[in-house]
Motif scaffolding. Structure first.
Motif, PDB file in Angstrom:
ATOM      1  N   GLN A   1      29.573  25.699 -45.915  1.00  0.00           N
ATOM      2  CA  GLN A   1      28.501  26.643 -45.591  1.00  0.00           C
ATOM      3  C   GLN A   1      27.179  25.880 -45.624  1.00  0.00           C
ATOM      4  O   GLN A   1      26.903  25.132 -46.569  1.00  0.00           O
ATOM      5  N   ILE A   2      26.365  26.056 -44.583  1.00  0.00           N
ATOM      6  CA  ILE A   2      25.093  25.341 -44.472  1.00  0.00           C
ATOM      7  C   ILE A   2      23.976  26.370 -44.320  1.00  0.00           C
ATOM      8  O   ILE A   2      24.008  27.203 -43.401  1.00  0.00           O
ATOM      9  N   ASN A   3      22.987  26.281 -45.212  1.00  0.00           N
ATOM     10  CA  ASN A   3      21.860  27.221 -45.183  1.00  0.00           C
ATOM     11  C   ASN A   3      20.557  26.463 -44.977  1.00  0.00           C
ATOM     12  O   ASN A   3      20.339  25.397 -45.568  1.00  0.00           O
ATOM     13  N   GLU A   4      19.687  27.028 -44.148  1.00  0.00           N
ATOM     14  CA  GLU A   4      18.386  26.413 -43.906  1.00  0.00           C
ATOM     15  C   GLU A   4      17.480  26.631 -45.103  1.00  0.00           C
ATOM     16  O   GLU A   4      17.356  27.741 -45.636  1.00  0.00           O
ATOM     17  N   ASN A   5      16.854  25.536 -45.545  1.00  0.00           N
ATOM     18  CA  ASN A   5      15.855  25.599 -46.606  1.00  0.00           C
ATOM     19  C   ASN A   5      14.517  25.222 -45.996  1.00  0.00           C
ATOM     20  O   ASN A   5      14.415  25.020 -44.783  1.00  0.00           O
ATOM     21  N   ARG A   6      13.515  25.081 -46.794  1.00  0.00           N
ATOM     22  CA  ARG A   6      12.183  24.801 -46.252  1.00  0.00           C
ATOM     23  C   ARG A   6      12.143  23.468 -45.524  1.00  0.00           C
ATOM     24  O   ARG A   6      11.663  23.383 -44.387  1.00  0.00           O
ATOM     25  N   ASP A   7      12.632  22.417 -46.173  1.00  0.00           N
ATOM     26  CA  ASP A   7      12.585  21.082 -45.572  1.00  0.00           C
ATOM     27  C   ASP A   7      13.960  20.501 -45.279  1.00  0.00           C
ATOM     28  O   ASP A   7      14.064  19.419 -44.701  1.00  0.00           O
ATOM     29  N   TRP A   8      15.014  21.204 -45.688  1.00  0.00           N
ATOM     30  CA  TRP A   8      16.358  20.649 -45.591  1.00  0.00           C
ATOM     31  C   TRP A   8      17.330  21.731 -45.151  1.00  0.00           C
ATOM     32  O   TRP A   8      17.008  22.907 -45.126  1.00  0.00           O
ATOM     33  N   PHE A   9      18.552  21.289 -44.842  1.00  0.00           N
ATOM     34  CA  PHE A   9      19.695  22.182 -44.807  1.00  0.00           C
ATOM     35  C   PHE A   9      20.489  21.911 -46.082  1.00  0.00           C
ATOM     36  O   PHE A   9      20.876  20.780 -46.353  1.00  0.00           O
ATOM     37  N   ASP A  10      20.735  22.944 -46.859  1.00  0.00           N
ATOM     38  CA  ASP A  10      21.548  22.795 -48.068  1.00  0.00           C
ATOM     39  C   ASP A  10      23.010  23.034 -47.726  1.00  0.00           C
ATOM     40  O   ASP A  10      23.364  23.977 -47.000  1.00  0.00           O
ATOM     41  N   ILE A  11      23.874  22.179 -48.244  1.00  0.00           N
ATOM     42  CA  ILE A  11      25.310  22.243 -47.947  1.00  0.00           C
ATOM     43  C   ILE A  11      26.039  22.789 -49.168  1.00  0.00           C
ATOM     44  O   ILE A  11      25.959  22.216 -50.256  1.00  0.00           O
ATOM     45  N   TYR A  12      26.730  23.885 -48.981  1.00  0.00           N
ATOM     46  CA  TYR A  12      27.577  24.468 -50.026  1.00  0.00           C
ATOM     47  C   TYR A  12      29.014  24.419 -49.506  1.00  0.00           C
ATOM     48  O   TYR A  12      29.338  25.083 -48.512  1.00  0.00           O
ATOM     49  N   ALA A  13      29.850  23.607 -50.142  1.00  0.00           N
ATOM     50  CA  ALA A  13      31.201  23.435 -49.614  1.00  0.00           C
ATOM     51  C   ALA A  13      32.188  23.223 -50.754  1.00  0.00           C
ATOM     52  O   ALA A  13      31.844  22.669 -51.812  1.00  0.00           O
ATOM     53  N   THR A  14      33.401  23.686 -50.527  1.00  0.00           N
ATOM     54  CA  THR A  14      34.490  23.484 -51.480  1.00  0.00           C
ATOM     55  C   THR A  14      35.708  22.950 -50.739  1.00  0.00           C
ATOM     56  O   THR A  14      35.906  23.224 -49.558  1.00  0.00           O
ATOM     57  N   VAL A  15      36.493  22.199 -51.467  1.00  0.00           N
ATOM     58  CA  VAL A  15      37.707  21.596 -50.924  1.00  0.00           C
ATOM     59  C   VAL A  15      38.873  22.037 -51.789  1.00  0.00           C
ATOM     60  O   VAL A  15      38.778  22.017 -53.021  1.00  0.00           O
ATOM     61  N   ARG A  16      39.970  22.465 -51.164  1.00  0.00           N
ATOM     62  CA  ARG A  16      41.146  22.920 -51.910  1.00  0.00           C
ATOM     63  C   ARG A  16      42.365  22.090 -51.533  1.00  0.00           C
ATOM     64  O   ARG A  16      42.605  21.811 -50.364  1.00  0.00           O
ATOM     65  N   PHE A  17      43.106  21.700 -52.556  1.00  0.00           N
ATOM     66  CA  PHE A  17      44.424  21.104 -52.401  1.00  0.00           C
ATOM     67  C   PHE A  17      45.382  21.964 -53.214  1.00  0.00           C
ATOM     68  O   PHE A  17      45.444  21.862 -54.447  1.00  0.00           O
ATOM     69  N   GLY A  18      46.080  22.847 -52.508  1.00  0.00           N
ATOM     70  CA  GLY A  18      46.945  23.791 -53.209  1.00  0.00           C
ATOM     71  C   GLY A  18      46.117  24.697 -54.082  1.00  0.00           C
ATOM     72  O   GLY A  18      45.170  25.354 -53.629  1.00  0.00           O
ATOM     73  N   GLU A  19      46.400  24.745 -55.367  1.00  0.00           N
ATOM     74  CA  GLU A  19      45.681  25.616 -56.303  1.00  0.00           C
ATOM     75  C   GLU A  19      44.433  24.966 -56.865  1.00  0.00           C
ATOM     76  O   GLU A  19      43.653  25.610 -57.591  1.00  0.00           O
ATOM     77  N   TYR A  20      44.189  23.691 -56.535  1.00  0.00           N
ATOM     78  CA  TYR A  20      43.076  22.967 -57.139  1.00  0.00           C
ATOM     79  C   TYR A  20      41.878  22.929 -56.190  1.00  0.00           C
ATOM     80  O   TYR A  20      42.011  22.704 -54.989  1.00  0.00           O
ATOM     81  N   GLU A  21      40.693  23.117 -56.783  1.00  0.00           N
ATOM     82  CA  GLU A  21      39.457  23.170 -56.007  1.00  0.00           C
ATOM     83  C   GLU A  21      38.496  22.113 -56.513  1.00  0.00           C
ATOM     84  O   GLU A  21      38.428  21.835 -57.716  1.00  0.00           O
TER      85      GLU A  21
END
Length: 982
Positions: free
Chosen positions: A404-424
């Protein structure tokens, strides 16, 4: 006794027994009497004399004759003997009862059986006999039975032994074949002669299984060896033939196959990996195998409690033996080849192509496949298993990434998660692993997770361009990577929240129109006004840009309009314009013309005051690249409003001192102007874009790996499109054909010139010398180390193609090109044309200059050593008495406005067609009222002509990649060089 072809005859086939080779066939023609019956008059027939009897033969006979010929002992001798030995000695030694060659015997037996089986299958409706002891080929005729006989093998087990024997049935009736002088003609498959009848068998029974019983009732198997015998002999027999058993049980079981795919890792080179398997040649190995860690996929099928390798493609029935409490149970399982094939085809459709049930892939490729298809194949009934021969277990379950990428004042902030089976895990951990070139990591349960290759492809730029500022889990990306963010959103690789205002940056069609500054004198054309608006748009969002319009479209006037606007809105913030030394004068003139209110200061000269505080009194400071390189320590202390680089290809080499210097300057906005953003290679673009928008294309190493190498070495169109997508908002490029429709026509002629005899002799001598030396050097030192010699050789040949005097001052002959140039020049002058003459070789200009002096033709002259550039330009532009301007391509190809000329001569083709275009654009630019005629002089049958042809073949259009001598030579293969020097 010869058979007459003019009288009736019949072809027959006769079986006889060879001392070593067993029963063989021979073909004969037999004369018929007046009643149509066979006589004793016969003749052997072979391929050598078969045509004589063609009237009595059909197509099958010709084939049978060829096969019977192949069974003659002299043919066997020639086929299997490679020593100097007679036929008699060959067979004696091969079949010696004590010292005979068993392997050779087996090979010969296999060959003979193959030939005999082909003959026997084609004997239908032919006359077949047993040969008599006196050689009579028609001694006893055989009846060929149309049906196949069946064999039933019997086993009777008791407490002490197992009795084994076969029974034969034909047409439902038992055949008594034991002790009846029966004999086996062929073993594989079995053909038997009994009571003048020739039998064949269903299920292709092996004759060796019948032969022991021709003269015995049964075979007795002692109890002491029964288990071994059952395992090695009885089980395969039950799998292939009909068996009746008493004393042990045969269970026929029906199961649907369960496909099992076993994964095994090998840290070995390809050749060693193959030796791990008995059937090494049956393993499909990926072409990309680089000798590093690989994964073997091995397919099996489980039927109940029995498992069979997919590579075991023998009989469709398999038998396993179970022993329990002294009793035996044979589990007879009929495999289902069609279902097994369907599973193999299913794997093939997913991209996993097995060879004999196996394939060996590089680990990265293997886990890319698993990432994409593991869930699908599990849903399709496959079971995935791993071999733990090294104690290492990989995670092969479902993996996913959510960004997920959200626009900030001077940047784009990246919010991301990675899953392998039950583990995040957070995105930053994945990013840090990849940046450290790590592909694997351990999950909490001890399994090894492999980062999918597809993620590296899809998110490589996001990972490379993202930044971690506070050392925590927050990752951001600069706003000038809008195109990347938008593409991730478009490809559904990320959920993006972005403002409508920022979305406008992706297109330039709806830019807000900006008022022209009051102090701007003159009027911008519509496309120039659009460029002015674009600069305002970039300034609004704090982005830098590259104005890359064609030469002659007024980039300077657009930039001056922006600088005038800045003066009127920010009067106390001076801007710095950096140009090649030759263009300082041009910028001064243009500023006086369009923006007379701008306070312009030229920061040049050896006596310049290096106190940067003096800049406060001006609006625009004009300086050269050389001055910036020298004075960077002073200049970097000053904060400018704009830093504008004109002819910004001057910083194309990112490692040069001038490129390093301009990157140290401090300013609020950055802008570069160039007609050739790519001159040598795509690295030119990286250097310029890294100045205007630092970080836009990643660091230099990333750019080389991700874009430069794929585009330049592999012609990767997808990477080229990706690069265009990233830079598109920040590069504005318009071509003359698009926007300057009011410019007069530009007409190009290629003038082919023929060498003079003396010139041609000099050229051929040099070509032969360099050809031999270059090819010898390539063989000894390889291509990469031969490039300097190649450039030297090609340069010499190009100079001789112009005029041999350029190489040999003592040359007294003429030049075909010189004569053509002078003729065209004198014609143009007589018709009152003004002519620009460009050459990359100053020596060539001097030769032309010498002839102009002899003809008393006045001219202007400009090369790298000319001091009074302004005076020479004004002399040509303003004086009608100066019809010719001789110009060095490198010194005069940029910035000059020479619209007085309407003829342009290119004396020698340059490697980079864009440089030639720039030269022509000195005349074909805004302000030109006449049609511009360009004459490009090419010497026929020389390297000039071949270079142009090779460029057409090897190089892309200038809009994609433009080449110079060095990059062009690097792209040549040995075959290309042979073509050039042919």
């Amino acid at each position: 006794m010869n058979v007459s072809t003019s009288e009736p005859f019949q072809i027959v086939y006769s079986i006889y027994q060879h001392e070593y080779l067993g029963y063989l066939f021979e073909s004969f023609v037999v004369q018929l009497n007046e009643k149509g019956t066979l006589t004793l008059k016969c003749q052997n027939i072979s391929s050598k004399n078969a045509d004589e009897f063609s009237a009595g033969l059909d197509e099958t006979d010709f084939q049978l004759i060829e096969w019977t010929d192949s069974l003659q002992q002299d043919v066997i001798y020639r086929k299997f003997n490679n020593k100097k030995i007679s036929i008699t000695d060959f067979f004696l030694k091969t079949y010696d009862s004590k010292k005979g060659d068993k392997d050779l015997q087996q090979a010969i037996e296999g060959y003979v059986d193959t030939q005999k089986s082909k003959i026997l299958e084609r004997l239908t409706e032919k006359q077949v006999f047993i040969m008599g002891s006196d050689g009579n080929p028609t001694w006893k005729q055989l009846e060929l039975l149309s049906e196949k006989a069946t064999v039933l093998f019997h086993f009777r087990r008791n407490e002490t032994e197992t009795v084994y024997f076969p029974t034969i049935k034909y047409a439902g009736e038992k055949v008594n074949f034991q002790f009846q002088n029966a004999f086996i003609v062929c073993d594989e498959p079995a053909w038997m002669v009994l009571n003048d009848k020739l039998y064949s068998f269903a299920k292709e029974v092996d004759g060796k299984k019948l032969r022991p019983f021709l003269n015995r009732s049964n075979i007795i198997i002692p109890k002491s060896v029964e288990e071994t015998y059952y395992q090695k002999f009885v089980a395969p027999l039950i799998a292939s033939f009909d068996v009746y058993a008493k004393g042990f049980e045969i269970q026929s079981e029906g199961y649907a196959p369960k496909p099992l795919l076993l994964l095994t890792e090998f840290h070995t080179a390809k050749q060693t990996a193959l030796s791990l398997f008995d059937e090494g040649s049956n393993v499909a190995v990926a072409e990309e195998d680089d000798g590093e860690s690989q994964i073997l996929f091995d397919l099996s099928f489980r039927y109940g409690h029995s498992t069979f390798k997919a590579s075991e493609t023998g009989a469709p029935v398999s038998v396993s033996l179970e022993k329990s409490n002294g009793s035996y149970i044979f589990h007879r399982i009929r495999r289902k080849p069609q279902l097994e094939t369907e599973n193999i085809e299913f794997l093939k459709r997913t991209g996993l192509e097995l060879k004999h049930g196996r394939v060996l892939l590089p680990k990265a490729e293997a886990f890319t496949w698993l990432h994409e298809y593991s869930e699908l194949i599990k849903e399709s009934g496959f079971e995935l298993q791993q071999s733990s021969n090294n104690g290492k277990k990989y995670f092969i379950g479902n993996s996913s990434i959510n960004v997920q990428i959200n626009e900030n004042r001077d940047w784009f902030d990246i919010y991301a998660t990675v899953r392998f089976g039950e583990y995040e895990m957070p995105f930053i951990k994945l990013r840090n692993l990849i940046l450290r070139k790590k592909r694997e990591f351990t999950l909490p349960n001890g399994e090894i997770a492999v980062i999918p290759e597809v993620w590296l492809t899809q998110y490589s730029e996001l990972i490379a361009f993202s930044e971690n500022h506070d050392g925590g889990d927050t990752v951001s990306i600069r706003k000038h990577h809008l195109a990347l963010v938008a593409e991730l959103n478009r490809e559904n690789l990320a959920q993006v929240t972005i403002s409508n205002k920022l979305e406008q940056l992706r297109t330039f069609e709806h830019l807000e129109d900006q008022p022209m500054p009051q102090g701007f004198v003159g009027e911008l054309r519509p496309y120039q006004k659009a460029g002015y608006n674009w600069m305002h748009f970039l300034k609004k969002y704090g982005f830098g840009g590259c104005l890359a319009d064609d030469m002659g479209l007024g980039k300077t006037s657009q930039a001056l309009a922006m600088l005038q606007s800045q003066k009127e809105s920010n009067p106390d913030q001076p801007s710095l314009v950096i140009v090649p030394t030759s263009l300082v004068y041009n910028w001064e003139l243009e500023a006086k013309k369009f923006t007379p209110d701008l306070r312009v200061f030229t920061y040049i000269g050896t006596q310049r005051d290096k106190n940067v505080e003096q800049f406060n009194n001006y609006d625009v400071i004009i300086t050269s690249y050389g001055i910036v390189r020298i004075d960077i320590e002073q200049l970097k202390k000053y904060f400018f409003n704009y830093v504008i680089l004109d002819e910004s290809q001057a910083i194309k080499n990112p490692g040069s001192n001038v490129a390093k210097a301009v990157r140290e300057l401090h300013c609020r906005h950055r802008l570069v102007l160039t007609g050739t953003p790519i001159e040598n290679s795509t690295l030119d673009l990286w250097s310029q874009m890294s100045f205007v928008n630092p970080g836009l294309l990643g660091n230099e190493q990333f750019f080389r790996n991700e874009f430069l190498t794929p585009i330049e070495k592999r012609n990767d169109d997808q990477k080229l499109r990706r690069l265009h997508a990233i830079i598109r908002p920040f590069v504005l490029r318009r071509h003359k054909s698009q926007v300057a429709k009011d410019l007069p026509e530009k007409i190009e002629h290629i003038q082919y010139c023929k060498m003079e005899p003396d010139q041609e002799e000099a050229y051929e001598e040099a070509k032969s010398y360099f050809r031999n030396k270059i090819l010898e050097n390539i063989d000894e030192k390889a291509m990469a180390k031969s490039q300097l010699l190649l450039i030297q050789g090609l340069t010499k040949l190009r100079q001789i193609a112009n005029h041999p005097k350029m190489v040999d001052p003592s040359y007294a002959g003429s030049s075909g090109k010189l004569q053509d140039v002078l003729h065209r020049l004198e014609t143009g002058i007589s018709e009152n044309h003004k002519i620009l003459i460009f050459s990359q070789f100053v020596k060539h200009l001097n030769i032309i200059r010498h002839h102009l002096d002899k003809k008393d033709i006045t001219y202007a002259y400009l090369d790298g050593q000319t001091k009074d550039r302004r005076g020479q330009v004004e002399l040509f532009q303003e004086s009608e008495d100066i019809p010719v301007f001789l110009i060095s391509l490198k010194a005069g190809g940029l910035g000059l406005n020479l619209t007085a000329a309407d003829y342009v001569f290119i004396l020698d083709p340059w490697w980079n067609p864009a440089i030639e275009a720039q030269a022509v654009d000195r005349a074909h630019r805004i302000g030109q009222q006449q049609t511009v005629f360009t004459y490009k002089f090419i010497t026929k049958n020389t390297v000039e002509e071949k270079i142009l042809a090779l460029q057409q073949h090897k190089m892309r259009l200038a809009g994609d990649l433009i080449t110079t001598e060095e990059s062009f030579v690097k792209s040549l293969s040995k075959e290309d060089i042979l073509t050039l020097l042919d």
